[in-house]
Design a protein around this motif. Structure first.
Motif, short mmCIF file in Angstrom:
data_model
loop_
_atom_site.label_atom_id
_atom_site.label_comp_id
_atom_site.label_asym_id
_atom_site.label_seq_id
_atom_site.Cartn_x
_atom_site.Cartn_y
_atom_site.Cartn_z
N VAL A 27 68.91 47.46 47.43
CA VAL A 27 68.96 47.12 48.43
C VAL A 27 69.42 47.08 49.23
O VAL A 27 69.34 47.04 50.74
CB VAL A 27 70.03 45.37 47.91
CG1 VAL A 27 69.49 44.70 47.39
CG2 VAL A 27 70.99 45.84 47.68
N ILE A 28 70.06 49.09 49.47
CA ILE A 28 70.29 50.63 51.00
C ILE A 28 69.48 51.12 51.10
O ILE A 28 68.97 52.21 50.20
CB ILE A 28 71.20 50.99 50.14
CG1 ILE A 28 72.71 49.70 50.11
CG2 ILE A 28 71.84 51.19 51.37
CD1 ILE A 28 73.06 48.36 50.57
N TYR A 29 69.17 51.32 51.95
CA TYR A 29 67.74 51.87 51.85
C TYR A 29 67.42 52.77 53.85
O TYR A 29 67.03 51.34 54.48
CB TYR A 29 66.31 52.59 51.50
CG TYR A 29 65.43 50.86 51.32
CD1 TYR A 29 64.72 50.74 52.61
CD2 TYR A 29 65.74 49.49 50.34
CE1 TYR A 29 64.63 49.07 53.05
CE2 TYR A 29 65.75 47.90 50.60
CZ TYR A 29 64.70 48.28 51.87
OH TYR A 29 64.21 47.13 51.68
N GLY A 30 66.68 53.26 53.96
CA GLY A 30 66.78 53.07 55.69
C GLY A 30 68.06 53.41 56.37
O GLY A 30 69.01 53.76 55.75
N GLY A 31 67.72 53.52 58.04
CA GLY A 31 69.10 54.03 58.74
C GLY A 31 68.48 52.69 60.03
O GLY A 31 67.60 51.75 60.34
N GLY A 32 69.74 53.07 60.48
CA GLY A 32 69.65 52.70 62.08
C GLY A 32 69.92 51.77 62.84
O GLY A 32 70.38 50.68 61.54
N GLU A 33 70.03 50.70 63.51
CA GLU A 33 70.91 49.58 64.31
C GLU A 33 70.43 48.17 62.81
O GLU A 33 71.66 46.95 62.88
CB GLU A 33 70.55 49.46 65.30
CG GLU A 33 71.70 47.78 65.93
CD GLU A 33 71.31 47.72 67.23
OE1 GLU A 33 71.48 47.45 67.84
OE2 GLU A 33 70.62 49.22 67.91
N LYS A 34 69.25 48.07 62.82
CA LYS A 34 68.71 46.81 62.34
C LYS A 34 68.86 46.86 60.49
O LYS A 34 69.41 46.12 60.44
CB LYS A 34 67.36 46.98 62.32
CG LYS A 34 66.19 45.76 63.41
CD LYS A 34 65.20 45.95 62.89
CE LYS A 34 64.13 44.65 63.51
NZ LYS A 34 63.03 44.73 62.98
N TYR A 64 67.67 58.81 51.16
CA TYR A 64 68.21 59.80 53.53
C TYR A 64 69.69 59.17 53.29
O TYR A 64 70.28 58.39 54.07
CB TYR A 64 67.42 58.15 53.97
CG TYR A 64 66.20 58.33 53.93
CD1 TYR A 64 65.43 59.14 54.29
CD2 TYR A 64 65.32 57.80 52.96
CE1 TYR A 64 63.56 59.68 54.11
CE2 TYR A 64 63.98 57.48 53.27
CZ TYR A 64 63.90 58.56 53.61
OH TYR A 64 62.44 58.69 53.04
N PRO A 65 70.38 60.26 52.04
CA PRO A 65 72.17 60.17 52.30
C PRO A 65 72.44 59.97 53.81
O PRO A 65 73.22 59.47 53.86
CB PRO A 65 71.98 61.13 52.10
CG PRO A 65 71.35 62.17 51.00
CD PRO A 65 70.39 61.82 51.73
N HIS A 66 71.95 60.43 54.48
CA HIS A 66 72.92 60.99 55.96
C HIS A 66 72.61 58.72 56.93
O HIS A 66 73.21 59.19 57.34
CB HIS A 66 72.25 61.31 57.40
CG HIS A 66 72.55 61.85 58.50
ND1 HIS A 66 73.58 62.15 58.89
CD2 HIS A 66 71.86 61.15 59.52
CE1 HIS A 66 73.40 61.78 60.13
NE2 HIS A 66 72.87 60.96 60.52
N ARG A 73 80.40 53.72 52.59
CA ARG A 73 81.92 53.97 53.66
C ARG A 73 82.55 52.88 53.56
O ARG A 73 83.61 52.37 53.03
CB ARG A 73 82.43 54.73 54.28
CG ARG A 73 81.86 56.81 53.90
CD ARG A 73 82.06 57.29 55.04
NE ARG A 73 81.35 58.76 55.08
CZ ARG A 73 80.38 58.78 55.77
NH1 ARG A 73 79.15 58.05 56.67
NH2 ARG A 73 80.62 60.84 55.40
N LYS A 74 82.09 51.92 54.09
CA LYS A 74 81.69 50.14 54.21
C LYS A 74 82.06 49.65 52.52
O LYS A 74 83.67 49.15 52.91
CB LYS A 74 81.23 49.74 55.01
CG LYS A 74 81.55 50.32 56.34
CD LYS A 74 79.97 49.60 57.25
CE LYS A 74 80.13 49.85 58.58
NZ LYS A 74 78.51 48.60 59.29
#
Length: 86
Positions: A27-34, A64-66, A73-74
């Protein structure tokens, strides 16, 4: 509508008896503001639908660990964390 009725039932069910286990995978992938907004909503839902006795199993493969690490962390700020390696 049918989906809103199910959501209302689910919220009622969880409020009456918090789940012992919540399972989520990929359920966690990608990045960015969205993605960050979606992840904040996921954290809010996990917090709302769980209590001290709830175990959350979150299966994840870092692609994409970055981009993905900020979510974890949250998550660690709100939940006790036990990492399991595969």
């Amino acid at each position: 509508s049918r989906s809103s009725a199910f959501k209302q039932f689910l919220i009622y069910f969880v409020q009456e008896s918090p789940p012992q286990v919540i399972i989520a995978a990929d359920v966690i992938y990608g990045g960015g503001e969205k993605a960050s907004k979606v992840w904040d909503s996921l954290l809010e839902a996990l917090t709302e639908f769980s209590n001290v006795g709830t175990h959350i199993l979150l299966a994840h493969r870092f692609r994409y660990p970055h981009h993905e690490l900020p979510f974890f962390r949250k998550l660690r700020k709100n939940f006790r964390h036990l990492g399991l390696a595969t």
